[in-house]
Scaffold this motif. Structure first.
Motif, PDB file in Angstrom:
ATOM      1  N   ILE A 401     -25.960   6.708 -51.929  1.00 37.10           N
ATOM      2  CA  ILE A 401     -27.108   6.114 -51.238  1.00 37.10           C
ATOM      3  C   ILE A 401     -26.767   4.731 -50.703  1.00 37.10           C
ATOM      4  O   ILE A 401     -27.186   4.351 -49.600  1.00 37.10           O
ATOM      5  N   LYS A 402     -25.989   3.966 -51.436  1.00 41.51           N
ATOM      6  CA  LYS A 402     -25.609   2.627 -50.976  1.00 41.51           C
ATOM      7  C   LYS A 402     -24.677   2.671 -49.770  1.00 41.51           C
ATOM      8  O   LYS A 402     -24.776   1.853 -48.855  1.00 41.51           O
ATOM      9  N   ASN A 403     -23.764   3.665 -49.763  1.00 44.89           N
ATOM     10  CA  ASN A 403     -22.672   3.628 -48.803  1.00 44.89           C
ATOM     11  C   ASN A 403     -22.766   4.635 -47.662  1.00 44.89           C
ATOM     12  O   ASN A 403     -21.954   4.597 -46.735  1.00 44.89           O
ATOM     13  N   LYS A 404     -23.741   5.540 -47.721  1.00 39.86           N
ATOM     14  CA  LYS A 404     -23.855   6.550 -46.673  1.00 39.86           C
ATOM     15  C   LYS A 404     -25.253   6.520 -46.063  1.00 39.86           C
ATOM     16  O   LYS A 404     -26.191   5.961 -46.649  1.00 39.86           O
ATOM     17  N   ASP A 405     -25.390   7.147 -44.904  1.00 40.82           N
ATOM     18  CA  ASP A 405     -26.704   7.249 -44.283  1.00 40.82           C
ATOM     19  C   ASP A 405     -27.377   8.545 -44.719  1.00 40.82           C
ATOM     20  O   ASP A 405     -26.727   9.482 -45.197  1.00 40.82           O
ATOM     21  N   ALA A 406     -28.686   8.595 -44.531  1.00 35.11           N
ATOM     22  CA  ALA A 406     -29.469   9.739 -44.993  1.00 35.11           C
ATOM     23  C   ALA A 406     -29.020  11.040 -44.343  1.00 35.11           C
ATOM     24  O   ALA A 406     -28.899  12.075 -45.016  1.00 35.11           O
ATOM     25  N   LYS A 407     -28.765  11.006 -43.054  1.00 40.64           N
ATOM     26  CA  LYS A 407     -28.389  12.224 -42.334  1.00 40.64           C
ATOM     27  C   LYS A 407     -27.130  12.847 -42.925  1.00 40.64           C
ATOM     28  O   LYS A 407     -27.055  14.078 -43.110  1.00 40.64           O
ATOM     29  N   THR A 408     -26.143  12.019 -43.231  1.00 38.90           N
ATOM     30  CA  THR A 408     -24.885  12.525 -43.794  1.00 38.90           C
ATOM     31  C   THR A 408     -25.086  13.130 -45.174  1.00 38.90           C
ATOM     32  O   THR A 408     -24.603  14.232 -45.470  1.00 38.90           O
ATOM     33  N   VAL A 409     -25.814  12.429 -46.029  1.00 42.90           N
ATOM     34  CA  VAL A 409     -26.042  12.897 -47.396  1.00 42.90           C
ATOM     35  C   VAL A 409     -26.825  14.205 -47.400  1.00 42.90           C
ATOM     36  O   VAL A 409     -26.465  15.159 -48.097  1.00 42.90           O
ATOM     37  N   PHE A 410     -27.868  14.275 -46.592  1.00 42.24           N
ATOM     38  CA  PHE A 410     -28.696  15.489 -46.577  1.00 42.24           C
ATOM     39  C   PHE A 410     -27.948  16.675 -45.974  1.00 42.24           C
ATOM     40  O   PHE A 410     -28.124  17.820 -46.397  1.00 42.24           O
ATOM     41  N   SER A 411     -27.095  16.397 -45.004  1.00 41.36           N
ATOM     42  CA  SER A 411     -26.265  17.457 -44.436  1.00 41.36           C
ATOM     43  C   SER A 411     -25.285  17.984 -45.479  1.00 41.36           C
ATOM     44  O   SER A 411     -25.068  19.195 -45.588  1.00 41.36           O
ATOM     45  N   ASP A 412     -24.718  17.067 -46.265  1.00 38.21           N
ATOM     46  CA  ASP A 412     -23.792  17.466 -47.328  1.00 38.21           C
ATOM     47  C   ASP A 412     -24.505  18.335 -48.373  1.00 38.21           C
ATOM     48  O   ASP A 412     -23.924  19.308 -48.880  1.00 38.21           O
ATOM     49  N   ILE A 413     -25.745  17.978 -48.689  1.00 42.53           N
ATOM     50  CA  ILE A 413     -26.514  18.762 -49.668  1.00 42.53           C
ATOM     51  C   ILE A 413     -26.735  20.183 -49.157  1.00 42.53           C
ATOM     52  O   ILE A 413     -26.508  21.168 -49.881  1.00 42.53           O
ATOM     53  N   GLU A 414     -27.165  20.302 -47.940  1.00 44.27           N
ATOM     54  CA  GLU A 414     -27.480  21.623 -47.396  1.00 44.27           C
ATOM     55  C   GLU A 414     -26.226  22.502 -47.293  1.00 44.27           C
ATOM     56  O   GLU A 414     -26.282  23.704 -47.564  1.00 44.27           O
ATOM     57  N   LYS A 415     -25.115  21.916 -46.934  1.00 42.99           N
ATOM     58  CA  LYS A 415     -23.862  22.674 -46.875  1.00 42.99           C
ATOM     59  C   LYS A 415     -23.445  23.158 -48.266  1.00 42.99           C
ATOM     60  O   LYS A 415     -23.003  24.287 -48.437  1.00 42.99           O
ATOM     61  N   ALA A 416     -23.588  22.266 -49.243  1.00 44.56           N
ATOM     62  CA  ALA A 416     -23.169  22.619 -50.598  1.00 44.56           C
ATOM     63  C   ALA A 416     -24.034  23.727 -51.211  1.00 44.56           C
ATOM     64  O   ALA A 416     -23.558  24.515 -52.028  1.00 44.56           O
ATOM     65  N   LEU A 417     -25.313  23.774 -50.791  1.00 45.95           N
ATOM     66  CA  LEU A 417     -26.239  24.733 -51.390  1.00 45.95           C
ATOM     67  C   LEU A 417     -26.452  25.981 -50.571  1.00 45.95           C
ATOM     68  O   LEU A 417     -27.176  26.890 -50.978  1.00 45.95           O
ATOM     69  N   GLU A 418     -25.800  26.046 -49.423  1.00 41.28           N
ATOM     70  CA  GLU A 418     -26.066  27.127 -48.482  1.00 41.28           C
ATOM     71  C   GLU A 418     -25.939  28.510 -49.121  1.00 41.28           C
ATOM     72  O   GLU A 418     -26.810  29.372 -48.980  1.00 41.28           O
ATOM     73  N   ASN A 419     -24.888  28.742 -49.847  1.00 39.78           N
ATOM     74  CA  ASN A 419     -24.657  30.063 -50.439  1.00 39.78           C
ATOM     75  C   ASN A 419     -25.505  30.316 -51.685  1.00 39.78           C
ATOM     76  O   ASN A 419     -25.813  31.455 -52.024  1.00 39.78           O
ATOM     77  N   LYS A 420     -25.904  29.243 -52.360  1.00 39.72           N
ATOM     78  CA  LYS A 420     -26.665  29.399 -53.607  1.00 39.72           C
ATOM     79  C   LYS A 420     -28.112  29.785 -53.358  1.00 39.72           C
ATOM     80  O   LYS A 420     -28.792  30.268 -54.272  1.00 39.72           O
ATOM     81  N   LEU A 421     -28.613  29.543 -52.158  1.00 40.03           N
ATOM     82  CA  LEU A 421     -30.022  29.784 -51.884  1.00 40.03           C
ATOM     83  C   LEU A 421     -30.259  31.106 -51.163  1.00 40.03           C
ATOM     84  O   LEU A 421     -31.367  31.357 -50.655  1.00 40.03           O
ATOM     85  N   LYS A 422     -29.256  31.947 -51.098  1.00 44.61           N
ATOM     86  CA  LYS A 422     -29.409  33.240 -50.437  1.00 44.61           C
ATOM     87  C   LYS A 422     -29.984  34.282 -51.398  1.00 44.61           C
ATOM     88  O   LYS A 422     -29.749  34.236 -52.584  1.00 44.61           O
TER      89      LYS A 422
END
Length: 422
Positions: A401-422
């Motif tokens: 949160i200190k070093n990244k912007d919201a768009k980057t962090v949220f994009s990383d979350i969605e990519k990481a969870l993409e397969n788990k939410l199917k």
């Protein structure tokens, strides 16, 4: 009219009134079906004494019932065995809010549908708690406790700094105060028990969301989560919050004098009073700041629920115990006063004990908690929640949160969870 006829009429009227009152009188427990047998409750050690007290009160009414309370430090890991049709050791099991829908998805055939048995009293239970136990219109558990959040603050420190809590309307106001106090006193401004009061979910619940929205979709692309991210960035950049791994660690820090304020649920407030009995004039209490002036400052996250083992031979007894434990007037107050357990029974919020002044905090703290509970938004957990909870929190840690912007962090979350939410 003959005096004997008059006396007969009076006697008849008295009989009619007596019958009418008897018919309208609330049914006492002693008039109900006679229950007997053994009832086994499995819960976490934190709740053991609450259930033992409830069991004692239940047995006073149903004298032929024996209620056994057992503790399990890993209910979630052992749930499959606890619900097994070969097990007679678990009639009622307590599970955390975030696990209800997840467990139901895995063990639906072993969890009793309570919809019909609770139909005559479900409307007396606060709606934002029973919401968690309702899946596809059916009720599979009942909430045990309510866990709204308030802020306990060092009243003595605020007074020395000439801070009027009535001037604190928003998180920006609170951050500005924190910067001043932390700089002057070299103290941690906010302490939080992350194990029970996840700061991400507290802020999300304030805005009416969670990791998922009401459509059960990830909500990180929303304006709400952008606001949460930016607020956390301010707080972390100013080093204003310290997250503890347990309530014991949090209270120890409060005892040492290193914490100016604490995000607290009812259990935390109660345990602080017990741990620091000589600090009566030290702590005050207020609702959480809002995101904007006039915004929502009511929050409730967490708690446990009671499910009934579908394979239990004592399911009717289990259902009766749950009803009693959640709705008996005297028991609700006893559990509040002895353990700090905030009831889920609506009627309890009108009791004198809920409105009483608590000198330790110089406030009607239970009334503040109940107001926050009643005003809090529903929270979505979904069947995926336990599998992704830790992963999401790792992306939302202070370093990111200190070093990244919201768009980057949220994009990383969605990519990481993409397969788990199917």
């Amino acid at each position: 009219m003959n005096k004997y006829i008059k006396l007969s009429l009076i006697f008849l009227i008295v009989i009619i009134l007596f019958v009418a009152v008897s018919c309208n009188k609330k049914e006492s427990y002693s008039e109900k079906e006679v229950y007997k047998g053994n009832l086994n409750i499995v819960t976490d050690a934190k709740y053991e004494d609450q259930f033992r007290t409830s069991a004692e009160k239940f047995k006073e009414i149903y004298k032929k019932v024996n209620v056994n309370v057992k503790t399990d430090s890993n209910i979630q890991g052992n749930l499959k065995n606890l619900l097994s049709d070969n097990s007679s050791d678990a009639d009622i099991i307590s599970i955390n809010d975030e696990n209800l829908e997840y467990d139901l998805n895995k063990f639906k055939n072993n969890i009793l549908d309570l919809t019909d048995s609770v139909s005559n009293y479900k409307n007396t239970i606060i709606s934002n708690k029973i919401y968690i136990d309702t899946v596809n219109g059916r009720i599979y558990g009942m909430p045990w406790d309510a866990s709204p959040e308030l802020i306990l603050y060092r009243k003595d420190i605020f007074k020395n700094e000439n801070i009027n809590i009535n001037d604190i309307k928003t998180w920006d106001d609170y951050i500005n105060i924190g910067k001043k106090i932390s700089g002057d006193k070299c103290k941690n401004f906010i302490g939080n028990n992350e194990a029970s009061s996840n700061f991400n979910l507290i802020l999300a619940n304030q805005l009416g969301t969670s990791y998922f929205n009401y459509n059960k979709k990830l909500d990180f692309n929303s304006e709400k989560w952008n606001r949460i991210f930016e607020l956390k960035k301010q707080i972390y950049n100013e080093n204003l919050i310290v997250n503890f791994n347990s309530e014991k660690e949090l209270i120890k820090a409060a005892q040492s004098g290193n914490i100016v304020s604490v995000i607290a649920n009812p259990y935390t407030a109660y345990d602080l009073m017990k741990a620091m009995p000589d600090s009566k004039n030290m702590w005050g209490v207020m609702k959480l700041p809002a995101f904007e002036c006039g915004g929502n400052n009511n929050v409730s996250i967490g708690g446990i629920n009671l499910i009934v083992n579908k394979n239990s031979k004592n399911s009717k007894l289990a259902e009766e115990f749950i009803k009693f434990a959640l709705t008996d007037d005297n028991l609700q107050i006893e559990l509040l006063n002895k353990y700090g357990r905030l009831p889920v029974y609506k009627n309890s919020y009108n009791f004198v004990d809920m409105d009483k002044y608590i000198g330790y905090f110089d406030n009607k703290i239970w009334k503040l908690f109940s107001d926050s509970q009643n005003g809090a938004f529903n929270i979505e957990y979904t069947k995926y929640f336990p599998d992704i909870y830790s992963e999401i929190n790792s992306f939302l840690d202070p370093t990111n949160i200190k070093n990244k912007d919201a768009k980057t962090v949220f994009s990383d979350i969605e990519k990481a969870l993409e397969n788990k939410l199917k």
